[in-house]
Structures are given as structure tokens and as C-alpha cells.
Design a protein around this motif. Structure first.
Motif, short mmCIF file in Angstrom:
data_model
loop_
_atom_site.label_atom_id
_atom_site.label_comp_id
_atom_site.label_asym_id
_atom_site.label_seq_id
_atom_site.Cartn_x
_atom_site.Cartn_y
_atom_site.Cartn_z
N PHE A 175 0.86 -1.18 0.00
CA PHE A 175 0.00 0.00 0.00
C PHE A 175 0.89 1.23 0.00
N LEU A 176 0.67 2.13 -0.96
CA LEU A 176 1.41 3.38 -1.04
C LEU A 176 0.43 4.54 -1.14
N LYS A 177 0.84 5.66 -0.57
CA LYS A 177 -0.08 6.79 -0.46
C LYS A 177 0.67 8.09 -0.68
N ALA A 178 0.06 9.01 -1.40
CA ALA A 178 0.60 10.36 -1.55
C ALA A 178 -0.34 11.31 -0.83
N GLY A 179 0.23 12.18 0.01
CA GLY A 179 -0.57 13.15 0.74
C GLY A 179 -0.11 14.56 0.46
N GLY A 180 -0.82 15.51 0.99
CA GLY A 180 -0.49 16.90 0.74
C GLY A 180 0.64 17.43 1.60
N ARG A 181 1.05 16.67 2.63
CA ARG A 181 2.12 17.11 3.51
C ARG A 181 2.77 15.88 4.11
N SER A 182 3.88 16.08 4.79
CA SER A 182 4.56 14.96 5.45
C SER A 182 3.78 14.54 6.68
N GLY A 183 3.96 13.28 7.09
CA GLY A 183 3.25 12.77 8.24
C GLY A 183 1.85 12.31 7.87
N ALA A 189 -3.85 10.59 -3.39
CA ALA A 189 -3.96 9.37 -4.20
C ALA A 189 -3.33 8.24 -3.42
N SER A 190 -3.83 7.03 -3.61
CA SER A 190 -3.24 5.85 -2.99
C SER A 190 -3.39 4.66 -3.92
N VAL A 191 -2.50 3.70 -3.76
CA VAL A 191 -2.55 2.48 -4.57
C VAL A 191 -2.31 1.28 -3.66
#
Length: 291
Positions: A175-183, A189-191
Motif C-alpha cells: 500500500f502506497l499513499k501520496a498526501g499533501g504534507r509529510s506525516g 492518491a493511494s494504490v
């Protein structure tokens, strides 16, 4: 406004309370429900607290290679090593679901029932092809999580989500995830990606790019044919051509974030950025799964 609050101690008591009180809302961690209440989007006349139903807060094995997860299982519990060894992608999703105070009380069932587009566990459950057990007074039925989320077979009045059944593949999953900030943050988006070596299949789901998790079925079938399944386990074996790996990312992104061709949708548009993000996440997820 006064509200009736019921605190059943068993599933049977909970479904009886639902049957006796139409419009009552079940609540466990309340992380999403209280946000809706405070914002004025929800005004439940009655609440059925599920926190005392111990059986819904754990998980167990079931014959046939299945894990049965209680709807009251918290994100923090799913992040523990014993669970992570069993369903690592779900543990990774739970780990990123928010700050500790949210993970300690937020539940798997709440994530499913709320069905927010950014729900981190949802693409994992879609990729794993998990099913939900829905109980009501006098009956129980099983529904694929994907059908529940898309409204193809939604939760009906008087039904309580009790269990989630997840097939144990004993194979790599990511599972990988991109967020708008760290933490910990809401996903942009996520996959989720899992290998199914017994069927020589790849299953992938993209989250946060649409109201529900998306399965790029054609991309899954295509890339499964590019993998050297017979070489799995051989030290140093190249299981997939790097060009096919990159093409898979583009294939997934194009399927889940289509180019509408609308004016202004250039390389710097939000849709184009989202496609690039999904492409990178899908490529990296498959690459990690094949290491």
C-alpha cells in the motif's frame, strides 16, 4: 437536542436495537460520525454504541485460508506486528490513517460505513476482494466490499456491519499513499497492489482519485502476462522488464484518471498531476511487490 444512546454488549443486542429504533446510527470510534454531527450534516435521533461488543474488536482465522476481522478492529490494532505479518497492506494503510489519537479509536467498520473517498483501508480491501458480513434481526448476508462501496449492493436499513472476511494470499502486497504534507494526512492518491501467485494474477486498486476505489482490470490482466511467475523465489531473477513496469504505471493512471480533453487540462492541470502521481505509485507498488 436529547438523543437516545444504547450500549449493547453483543451483536444480537445491537441488531435488535437497530430493528427497534429505525434511524438509529451505530457508532464505534466516532472519528467520522462526530465530524459530520459537528458540521451539521448528520442529526441522529439515537446512537447505538458498539464499544462494549468485545467480539467485534478482534480477528481470527477461518478454515479455507481466510482472516475474519471484526468491524470494531481499530487502526492501531491493525498496525501491530502479528496483524502486519498476516495482511501487510492493510497494516500499512492503518498506519497512515491519521494521528495516534485517531488510529487508537478509528475502526475498520467505520472506514467502510463512512466510505469516504480518502479512506485508506478501502483500496486495500478492494484489491484483496474482501467481503462484508451484514447482520439484521433474523438474517445475515455476505456482500463484496466493492459492491458495498459503489452502491451496487448497499447497506440496508436495520443492517449492521459485523465482520470483514479477507482471503489470505501469503504473497507480497503493498500500500502506497501520496498526501499533501509529510506525516499522517488525507491521501491525494493511494494504490494498493497484491500478487496472487496461485492464479498468476495481479490485483490493484486506486484510492482517493474517485468517490470509490477503482480497479484497473485491463491493466491488471496485461501486466500479469508480463511477469515471469516461474522465476519467483530465484535469487537475482528479473521478474519483469523495467519498460513493462513503467507502462503498467501509465496504464493504471490512464484507466483511473482519464484525460477528458477539456480546455485548460494541460500538463500542469490538477488531473495531469494526479495521473502522474497515480502512475508513480502504481509502478513503485508493483516493483516492491516483485522484489
Amino acid at each position: 437536542m436529547n438523543r437516545t444512546i444504547m450500549l449493547p454488549t453483543s451483536v444480537d443486542e445491537a441488531v435488535e436495537a437497530l430493528a427497534a429504533t429505525p434511524g438509529a446510527v451505530p457508532v464505534a470510534g466516532a472519528t467520522d460520525l462526530m465530524e459530520a454531527v459537528n458540521a451539521g450534516r448528520l442529526r441522529p435521533a439515537a446512537l447505538i454504541g458498539l464499544g462494549r461488543i468485545t467480539e467485534l474488536r478482534g480477528w481470527r482465522y477461518e478454515d479455507g485460508g481466510t482472516a475474519v476481522l471484526g468491524a470494531g478492529l481499530t487502526h492501531a490494532r491493525m498496525d501491530r506486528p502479528d496483524f502486519a505479518a498476516l495482511i501487510p497492506a492493510l497494516a500499512d494503510a492503518a498506519r497512515t490513517a491519521g494521528p495516534p489519537q485517531v488510529r487508537n479509536v478509528g475502526t475498520l467498520g467505520g472506514n467502510i460505513a463512512t466510505a469516504a473517498p480518502t479512506g485508506d483501508t478501502l483500496p486495500v480491501l478492494a484489491a484483496l476482494e474482501a467481503t462484508a458480513t451484514l447482520a439484521r434481526a433474523g438474517s445475515v448476508r455476505e456482500v463484496p466490499i466493492s459492491h458495498l462501496l459503489t452502491g451496487l449492493d448497499p447497506l440496508r436499513p436495520g443492517e449492521l456491519l459485523t465482520w470483514v472476511r479477507v482471503p489470505l494470499l501469503h504473497a507480497p502486497q503493498v500500500f502506497l499513499k501520496a498526501g499533501g504534507r509529510s506525516g499522517p494526512a488525507r491521501a491525494t492518491a493511494s494504490v494498493a497492489l497484491v500478487l496472487d501467485p496461485a492464479r498468476r494474477a495481479v490485483r490493484c486498486a486506486v484510492g482517493a482519485a474517485a468517490p470509490v476505489p477503482l480497479r484497473p482490470l485491463e491493466a491488471e490482466a496485461w501486466v500479469a502476462g508480463c511477469i515471469d511467475w516461474d522465476a519467483r523465489g530465484e535469487e537475482g531473477a528479473a521478474l519483469i522488464d523495467p519498460a513493462a513496469l513503467a507502462a503498467f504505471g501509465e496504464y493504471v493512471a490512464g484507466a483511473c484518471v482519464p484525460d477528458t480533453g477539456l480546455p485548460g487540462e494541460g500538463p500542469g492541470s490538477a488531473a495531469a498531476r494526479l495521473r502522474r502521481t497515480v502512475s508513480v505509485l502504481a509502478r513503485r507498488a508493483l516493483g516492491r511487490a516483485l522484489k
